[in-house]
Design a protein around this motif. Sequence first.
Motif, PDB file in Angstrom:
ATOM      1  N   LYS A  64       1.015  -1.167   0.099  1.00  0.00           N
ATOM      2  CA  LYS A  64       0.067   0.034  -0.102  1.00  0.00           C
ATOM      3  C   LYS A  64       0.760   1.351   0.022  1.00  0.00           C
ATOM      4  O   LYS A  64       0.470   2.503  -0.840  1.00  0.00           O
TER       5      LYS A  64
ATOM      6  N   ASN B  83      -8.319   3.630  -4.617  1.00  0.00           N
ATOM      7  CA  ASN B  83      -9.175   2.647  -4.108  1.00  0.00           C
ATOM      8  C   ASN B  83     -10.360   2.320  -5.046  1.00  0.00           C
ATOM      9  O   ASN B  83     -11.262   1.577  -4.866  1.00  0.00           O
ATOM     10  N   VAL B  84     -10.237   2.944  -6.135  1.00  0.00           N
ATOM     11  CA  VAL B  84     -10.965   2.732  -7.328  1.00  0.00           C
ATOM     12  C   VAL B  84     -10.211   1.880  -8.511  1.00  0.00           C
ATOM     13  O   VAL B  84     -10.762   0.833  -8.906  1.00  0.00           O
TER      14      VAL B  84
ATOM     15  N   CYS C  70      -7.202   0.690  -8.446  1.00  0.00           N
ATOM     16  CA  CYS C  70      -6.198  -0.343  -8.118  1.00  0.00           C
ATOM     17  C   CYS C  70      -6.633  -1.265  -6.850  1.00  0.00           C
ATOM     18  O   CYS C  70      -6.033  -1.667  -5.981  1.00  0.00           O
ATOM     19  N   LYS C  71      -7.965  -1.426  -6.405  1.00  0.00           N
ATOM     20  CA  LYS C  71      -8.491  -1.771  -5.251  1.00  0.00           C
ATOM     21  C   LYS C  71      -8.238  -3.207  -4.944  1.00  0.00           C
ATOM     22  O   LYS C  71      -7.834  -3.448  -3.965  1.00  0.00           O
ATOM     23  N   ASP C  72      -8.297  -3.925  -6.054  1.00  0.00           N
ATOM     24  CA  ASP C  72      -7.912  -5.444  -6.171  1.00  0.00           C
ATOM     25  C   ASP C  72      -6.599  -5.868  -5.828  1.00  0.00           C
ATOM     26  O   ASP C  72      -5.947  -6.755  -5.541  1.00  0.00           O
TER      27      ASP C  72
ATOM     28  N   LEU D 217      -4.796  -3.784  -3.562  1.00  0.00           N
ATOM     29  CA  LEU D 217      -4.280  -3.532  -2.146  1.00  0.00           C
ATOM     30  C   LEU D 217      -4.730  -4.830  -1.462  1.00  0.00           C
ATOM     31  O   LEU D 217      -5.495  -5.602  -1.817  1.00  0.00           O
TER      32      LEU D 217
ATOM     33  N   GLU E 150      -7.434   0.159   2.457  1.00  0.00           N
ATOM     34  CA  GLU E 150      -7.548   1.094   1.651  1.00  0.00           C
ATOM     35  C   GLU E 150      -6.779   2.250   1.682  1.00  0.00           C
ATOM     36  O   GLU E 150      -6.087   2.391   2.778  1.00  0.00           O
TER      37      GLU E 150
ATOM     38  N   GLU F 154     -13.492  11.429  -6.230  1.00  0.00           N
ATOM     39  CA  GLU F 154     -14.440  10.231  -6.201  1.00  0.00           C
ATOM     40  C   GLU F 154     -15.532  10.414  -7.341  1.00  0.00           C
ATOM     41  O   GLU F 154     -15.911   9.752  -8.078  1.00  0.00           O
TER      42      GLU F 154
END
Length: 213
Positions: free
Chosen positions: A128, A168-169, A171-173, A175, A180, A195
Amino acid sequence: MKVTFAYDKQKDVWCLLNKGKNSSNSAQPTKQYQELVAFVGENPTEITTTDFIDKYITDNNIDTSASITEYQSEWNTIAEEYQKRAEAVFGVTLPHDITAYLSINSRSPYNLQQNYFFIAVPATSARKTAMHELWHFYTWQKFGQEWEDKLGKQKYNDTKESLTVLLNVECKDLLPEGVEDAGYPQHQELRKRIETLWAKDPNINHLWAQLGQ
């Protein structure tokens, strides 16, 4: 662009001395800096800070070599995909390899000119932190000095820090599960705006233009 994790005692001393007491995003000293002052007094020097770091590493059973191996391995699992997505978002590539220096300091500054950033040891998530710091490098590569001059250092700083909400949008997967990019308290309103704007139009040029108004 390749990220290599490393440890350099002099870099660690610099990080704690220069970014432990406060930073541009937080006026609060880190826990490690508070411990440093308690150990050596109000005016730590490079020598006394080095002594403190040696003691801290020993007292906390920190193995920098093992941590380097662990962090590098964790990062390598997502490095290629992260780079692909960051380049898709910003439309630029990073021209230089980057070094991630371990530091006992829990604050992670970066240096755009010398292509390095810091990462805490031990770290909650090396992945992260690396994703967050590299997002700043991509932002600078895309918008950089021209926009810092236009916006002023403070507004540019607030904007680039808030822009990490896109991790968080996009590259969320990548992390770790349940993790987050939270950002600083003073940036929460701007992060929410980003966002909202991104959901309507995921174009970094359009987004930046609106944020720079």
